[in-house]
Design a protein around this motif. Structure first.
Motif, PDB file in Angstrom:
ATOM      1  N   ILE A 242       0.838  -1.202   0.000  1.00 55.87           N
ATOM      2  CA  ILE A 242       0.000   0.000   0.000  1.00 55.87           C
ATOM      3  C   ILE A 242       0.872   1.250   0.000  1.00 55.87           C
ATOM      4  N   GLN A 243       1.893   1.268   0.830  1.00 58.92           N
ATOM      5  CA  GLN A 243       2.770   2.438   0.894  1.00 58.92           C
ATOM      6  C   GLN A 243       3.532   2.626  -0.411  1.00 58.92           C
ATOM      7  N   LEU A 245       2.485   1.683  -3.424  1.00 57.46           N
ATOM      8  CA  LEU A 245       1.526   2.176  -4.414  1.00 57.46           C
ATOM      9  C   LEU A 245       1.243   3.654  -4.214  1.00 57.46           C
ATOM     10  N   ALA A 246       1.173   4.082  -2.968  1.00 60.24           N
ATOM     11  CA  ALA A 246       0.875   5.485  -2.683  1.00 60.24           C
ATOM     12  C   ALA A 246       1.982   6.409  -3.167  1.00 60.24           C
ATOM     13  N   GLU A 247       3.170   5.885  -3.384  1.00 63.66           N
ATOM     14  CA  GLU A 247       4.261   6.697  -3.917  1.00 63.66           C
ATOM     15  C   GLU A 247       4.048   7.018  -5.393  1.00 63.66           C
ATOM     16  N   ARG A 248       3.144   6.289  -6.042  1.00 65.21           N
ATOM     17  CA  ARG A 248       2.823   6.557  -7.447  1.00 65.21           C
ATOM     18  C   ARG A 248       1.680   7.564  -7.491  1.00 65.21           C
ATOM     19  N   PRO A 249       1.928   8.768  -7.996  1.00 66.10           N
ATOM     20  CA  PRO A 249       0.916   9.825  -7.890  1.00 66.10           C
ATOM     21  C   PRO A 249      -0.329   9.591  -8.717  1.00 66.10           C
ATOM     22  N   ASN A 250      -0.299   8.646  -9.656  1.00 64.60           N
ATOM     23  CA  ASN A 250      -1.472   8.375 -10.492  1.00 64.60           C
ATOM     24  C   ASN A 250      -2.395   7.329  -9.884  1.00 64.60           C
ATOM     25  N   VAL A 251      -2.159   6.934  -8.632  1.00 64.91           N
ATOM     26  CA  VAL A 251      -2.947   5.887  -7.981  1.00 64.91           C
ATOM     27  C   VAL A 251      -3.777   6.487  -6.862  1.00 64.91           C
ATOM     28  N   SER A 252      -5.036   6.086  -6.772  1.00 69.65           N
ATOM     29  CA  SER A 252      -5.907   6.396  -5.639  1.00 69.65           C
ATOM     30  C   SER A 252      -6.479   5.090  -5.103  1.00 69.65           C
ATOM     31  N   VAL A 253      -7.164   5.145  -3.963  1.00 65.91           N
ATOM     32  CA  VAL A 253      -7.602   3.909  -3.309  1.00 65.91           C
ATOM     33  C   VAL A 253      -9.039   4.037  -2.840  1.00 65.91           C
ATOM     34  N   LYS A 254      -9.771   2.941  -2.987  1.00 64.29           N
ATOM     35  CA  LYS A 254     -11.134   2.863  -2.454  1.00 64.29           C
ATOM     36  C   LYS A 254     -11.100   2.189  -1.089  1.00 64.29           C
ATOM     37  N   CYS A 290      -4.455   3.086   4.834  1.00 65.79           N
ATOM     38  CA  CYS A 290      -4.595   3.578   3.460  1.00 65.79           C
ATOM     39  C   CYS A 290      -4.674   5.097   3.412  1.00 65.79           C
ATOM     40  N   ILE A 291      -5.418   5.687   4.342  1.00 64.68           N
ATOM     41  CA  ILE A 291      -5.537   7.148   4.341  1.00 64.68           C
ATOM     42  C   ILE A 291      -4.196   7.792   4.674  1.00 64.68           C
ATOM     43  N   GLU A 292      -3.484   7.221   5.617  1.00 69.13           N
ATOM     44  CA  GLU A 292      -2.167   7.763   5.962  1.00 69.13           C
ATOM     45  C   GLU A 292      -1.220   7.699   4.767  1.00 69.13           C
ATOM     46  N   ALA A 293      -1.315   6.629   3.979  1.00 73.05           N
ATOM     47  CA  ALA A 293      -0.417   6.453   2.836  1.00 73.05           C
ATOM     48  C   ALA A 293      -0.797   7.367   1.674  1.00 73.05           C
ATOM     49  N   PHE A 294      -2.066   7.379   1.315  1.00 69.27           N
ATOM     50  CA  PHE A 294      -2.514   8.104   0.127  1.00 69.27           C
ATOM     51  C   PHE A 294      -2.928   9.541   0.412  1.00 69.27           C
ATOM     52  N   GLY A 295      -3.321   9.810   1.650  1.00 69.60           N
ATOM     53  CA  GLY A 295      -3.898  11.100   1.966  1.00 69.60           C
ATOM     54  C   GLY A 295      -5.363  11.138   1.569  1.00 69.60           C
ATOM     55  N   PRO A 296      -6.175  11.961   2.241  1.00 73.38           N
ATOM     56  CA  PRO A 296      -7.605  12.016   1.933  1.00 73.38           C
ATOM     57  C   PRO A 296      -7.906  12.424   0.494  1.00 73.38           C
ATOM     58  N   SER A 297      -7.013  13.159  -0.154  1.00 73.50           N
ATOM     59  CA  SER A 297      -7.294  13.626  -1.511  1.00 73.50           C
ATOM     60  C   SER A 297      -7.183  12.521  -2.557  1.00 73.50           C
TER      61      SER A 297
END
Length: 361
Positions: A242-243, A245-254, A290-297
């Motif tokens: 998860i962390q 994937l979050a480094e890739r700026p074109n990825v978001s998470v459900k 997931c929120i910590e990794a990707f951020g709410p945005s």
């Protein structure tokens, strides 16, 4: 209450919904005026279950302020005739009709299927673009992207799809050729797989970096079969992916899809359905990671209905999400419940805003 249906609730492949059991739990709606865009649900008419516009409206109209939704493919209403490579276009046509019905306003203010994620067999390689173009032509205002499920596992307890994909689908050169066409057309890819496959998704994203990717269901953390009883080990491996994937700026998470039996929780077996407090406590570590990794945005709550309805009602589901988001700022909540979904699927901006009557209230 007779609990004879406990073993059937949520069991794949049909994910049986026990309405009598669900009716045993009710809660007041939390934060009722908050705008919600539900970015993941299905529509189907199957021998074991019907979930069409009347059924989803019954769930959407249970107290939460749902403004719009995104349909995600589920092999529904494929064409019976013509080129079999084009069969999945029938699903887009079918859902676009439901979207048009909802947009008429006859059924209320919510906009069901404001966005459509269809299915195109990306293993068709260069021909996949013709199928994508047909999908866009059938639903130009709603078609946003594709989900080609890659969820495969050696364990039959985990790999429960009726038509499981081949192993290592994301590494297939023909698949990657078809996948590359998404970015060129401005379309997104919804990624659904089990957590041991996430490194393959990372490899795919790095090889073809121009396609927006929406990771489904918290990255498919499995808690059944060979993963049962290995919670700390599984969590560590899942979190690392998860962390990454979050480094890739074109990825978001459900943030959702954890109401399935795949997660390894025992809620389906209980005499009473879970409360939102119980679900928030159980699911919280995964959602917060997931929120910590990707951020709410780049994170968005999803219902995954009617599949996750085997675990709880729509009202309880969104109460659960609201409990887990309680510590976030107002702007962060706006993203988690609507804004991130609107951006990910290029939906009308007004769906993330309160309806006039809700704002007045």
């Amino acid at each position: 209450m007779n609990n004879h249906n406990a073993s059937k609730r949520g069991a794949p492949p049909h994910h049986f919904i026990d309405d009598e059991w669900l009716a045993l739990r009710d809660e007041p709606v939390l934060d009722a005026a908050r705008p919600i865009v539900d970015p993941h649900h299905h529509l189907w008419d199957r021998p074991h279950h019907r979930y069409l516009l009347p059924e989803i409206l019954d769930d959407l109209n249970t107290g939460h302020h749902v403004r719009g939704t995104v349909f995600v493919e589920c092999s529904s209403m494929y064409r019976a005739d013509g080129d079999p490579r084009m069969a999945s276009v029938g699903e887009v046509e079918f859902v676009n009709g439901i979207g048009a019905m909802s947009a008429s306003g006859v059924y209320g203010p919510v906009r069901v299927a404001a966005g459509i994620v269809g299915k195109v067999d990306l293993r068709l390689g260069s021909f996949a673009q013709q199928v994508l173009e047909a999908c866009v032509a059938r639903a130009p205002d709603r078609f946003r992207g594709v989900r080609h499920m890659a969820a495969w596992d050696a364990s039959p307890e985990v790999s429960s799809l009726l038509r499981p994909p081949p192993k290592d689908l994301l590494l297939d050169p023909a698949f990657r050729e078809g996948y590359a066409g998404l970015g060129r057309m401005g379309l997104s890819f919804d990624a659904w797989m089990y957590h041991p496959q996430l490194p393959q998704l990372i490899d795919l994203i790095d090889a073809v970096p121009d396609t927006p990717v929406v990771l489904n269901h918290l990255g498919g953390r499995a808690g059944l079969g060979p993963y049962a009883g290995r919670g700390d080990e599984v969590f560590k491996a899942w979190k690392a992916s998860i962390q990454a994937l979050a480094e890739r700026p074109n990825v978001s998470v459900k943030l959702g899809g954890i109401g399935m039996r795949l997660g390894g929780f025992d809620f389906h077996e209980r005499a009473l359905p879970p409360t939102s407090e119980e679900l928030a406590q159980a699911w919280g570590p995964y959602v917060q990671t997931c929120i910590e990794a990707f951020g709410p945005s780049r994170a968005m709550f999803e219902s995954n209905f009617p599949v996750d309805k085997s675990c709880c009602t729509y009202r309880v589901m969104w109460n659960t999400f609201k409990r887990m988001a309680a510590g976030f700022s107002e702007s962060e909540k706006a993203d988690l419940f609507a804004g991130s979904a609107v951006r990910a699927y290029s939906l009308p901006a007004e769906l993330a805003q309160p309806a006039p009557q809700a704002a007045a209230a």
